[in-house]
Each structure stands twice: as structure tokens, then as C-alpha cells.
Write an enzyme that holds these catalytic residues in place. Structure first.
Site, mmCIF file in Angstrom:
data_model
loop_
_atom_site.group_PDB
_atom_site.id
_atom_site.type_symbol
_atom_site.label_atom_id
_atom_site.label_comp_id
_atom_site.label_asym_id
_atom_site.label_seq_id
_atom_site.Cartn_x
_atom_site.Cartn_y
_atom_site.Cartn_z
ATOM 1 C CB ALA A 156 31.626 38.360 81.506
ATOM 2 C CB CYS A 215 29.289 36.543 76.245
ATOM 3 S SG CYS A 215 30.206 36.942 77.759
#
EC number: 2.3.1.181
Length: 241
Positions: A159, A190
Site C-alpha cells: 500500500a 484502501c
């Protein structure tokens, strides 16, 4: 902040990166330290990469929707931060790299920086015979289809979230090495409902945190400036097993 230089000889764009091993550190401590570092920068401040491992924590980006935290009673703290992006999880077994860079000095646009960070993740995975890929409109790296992916093709393995202030970056990228992945089930990673999150160990990699962190640091440095990092020797106990 990146202030006007005091001297007429600011660092060149090719000044080497300094690599700092911060060991296991609470997220809030890293967050406060990188903000302070950025606020105190001048044109002579060398760029740095910090490598760290955090105790369990959820972080929510500045425009993040708290509704993406699905289980408020998980026992894991939630920290609201000033990076881009939605919610993610940090925990033991994950390599987190914070990128403290003067983008103006490096003549880097944000999109190019993101591309270089993503390529460093792809290169790191390739060093362990794994294939990673980008997805349009979804920063980070995902497992590419192939023999090593098994049933995990498309799962997110890294990420990315940044903050740019006065031309300087902080926050960075996290790579899942060998984690307890269950906390990811308590969020929409996310901001994507149902997105699978995976780690390198699940894909058959036996290397530990230290080994992957060193490889990742080398790949980040190579993609950012094409030269070896100026490595600060870790203190005793600074690296986890």
C-alpha cells in the site's frame, strides 16, 4: 519545511539518500518524527528513507471515510493522518518505508515519484520470484497472475500513501512480508470492499523481515537515484527477526 537556503550552495539533486533503521516503533512516534523532520528541512537537508515496523494500528487518510473501518471493536487503535488515501493496516511482519524527499531538488513530479516507488516494490518482489503489477487508479502493488500467485492473483501486497508539503514528501509505502492478515478483514483496504490482502509468506517466500527490508531499501534507492544508499548502521536490536 523546505525553506530558502541559508547558504548559496544547496545540495545537488544527486546527493545520496540516507537510510535510517528505526526498528519497531509506535505509529504515532514515526508520524510525529516525519512531520518534525519535514517542518525543519532546509535546502541543505539530505533526503532520507526510514525503515520501520509498527505494532498493530489502522491509519485513515485525510480524506478517508471512517465507514471503511468495519469492526470498531477490534481492539486495534485508529489514527487519523494527513496522507492521501483511505484506510490501511500496519502491523508486525510488514516493512514500512517512509520517504522524506525534496521533490523540487530532485525535479520529481508526484506521479513520477509514485511510479518509482511502485517499481521498487515490483523489483523487490521479483528478487523473491514473485510478480507484482499496478492497477490503474489504485495506487499500490498487486499480485500478478502466474504460477507463484496461486489463487491470490489480484490481491494487494503493498500500500502507498504520501503527503507533499512545501515541495517535500513524507509518509510512504508498506510491503507485507509475514503478517497476521486477519486485521485486514476488519477494513475495506484502501477503500475497496472485499479486496484481498496477502503477504509474501503466503506466496511461499521464507525470507524474514530483515532480509526483505534490505532488499526493499536497495530497490527504493536504485529507483529514486540509481546509486547505493548512504546506510546508517542499525543500533543493536533495531532490526527485528
Amino acid at each position: 519545511m523546505c525553506a530558502t537556503p541559508v547558504s548559496p550552495t544547496p545540495l545537488p539533486a544527486t546527493a545520496p539518500l540516507a537510510l535510517r533503521w528505526r526498528g519497531t516503533e509506535p505509529y504515532e512516534a514515526s508520524f510525529e518524527a516525519m512531520r518534525a523532520f519535514t517542518d525543519g528541512r532546509t535546502a541543505e537537508t539530505p533526503d532520507e528513507i526510514w525503515l520501520v515496523e509498527h505494532p498493530p494500528v489502522f491509519t485513515l487518510g485525510q480524506a478517508g471515510d471512517p465507514a471503511h473501518l468495519l469492526a470498531a471493536d477490534s481492539g486495534i487503535p485508529l489514527v487519523k493522518v494527513d496522507r492521501g488515501g483511505q484506510i490501511t493496516y500496519h502491523g508486525p511482519g510488514q516493512v514500512v518505508a517512509y520517504l522524506l524527499l525534496d521533490l523540487r531538488r530532485r525535479k520529481l513530479m508526484v506521479r513520477e515519484l509514485v511510479t518509482r516507488i511502485e517499481q521498487a516494490v515490483i523489483d523487490t518482489l521479483a528478487a523473491y520470484n514473485l510478480a507484482g503489477e499496478r492497477k490503474a487508479g489504485a495506487p499500490g502493488i498487486y499480485v500478478a497472475p502466474g504460477p507463484a500467485a496461486g489463487s491470490h492473483a489480484g490481491a494487494k501486497i503493498a500500500a502507498l500513501g504520501l503527503k507533499i508539503r512545501n515541495g517535500c514528501s513524507y509518509h510512504g509505502v508498506s510491503l507485507n512480508v509475514n503478517m497476521d492478515l486477519r486485521p485486514f478483514l476488519a477494513i475495506n483496504p484502501c477503500g475497496y470492499a472485499g479486496l484481498e490482502t496477502v503477504d509474501m509468506a503466503t506466496l511461499g517466500v521464507t525470507a524474514g523481515w530483515n532480509d526483505v527490508a534490505r532488499t526493499f531499501a536497495a530497490c527504493l534507492t536504485a529507483n529514486l537515484d540509481g546509486s547505493p544508499a548512504a546506510v546508517a548502521q542499525p543500533q543493536a536490536g533495531a532490526l527485528t527477526a
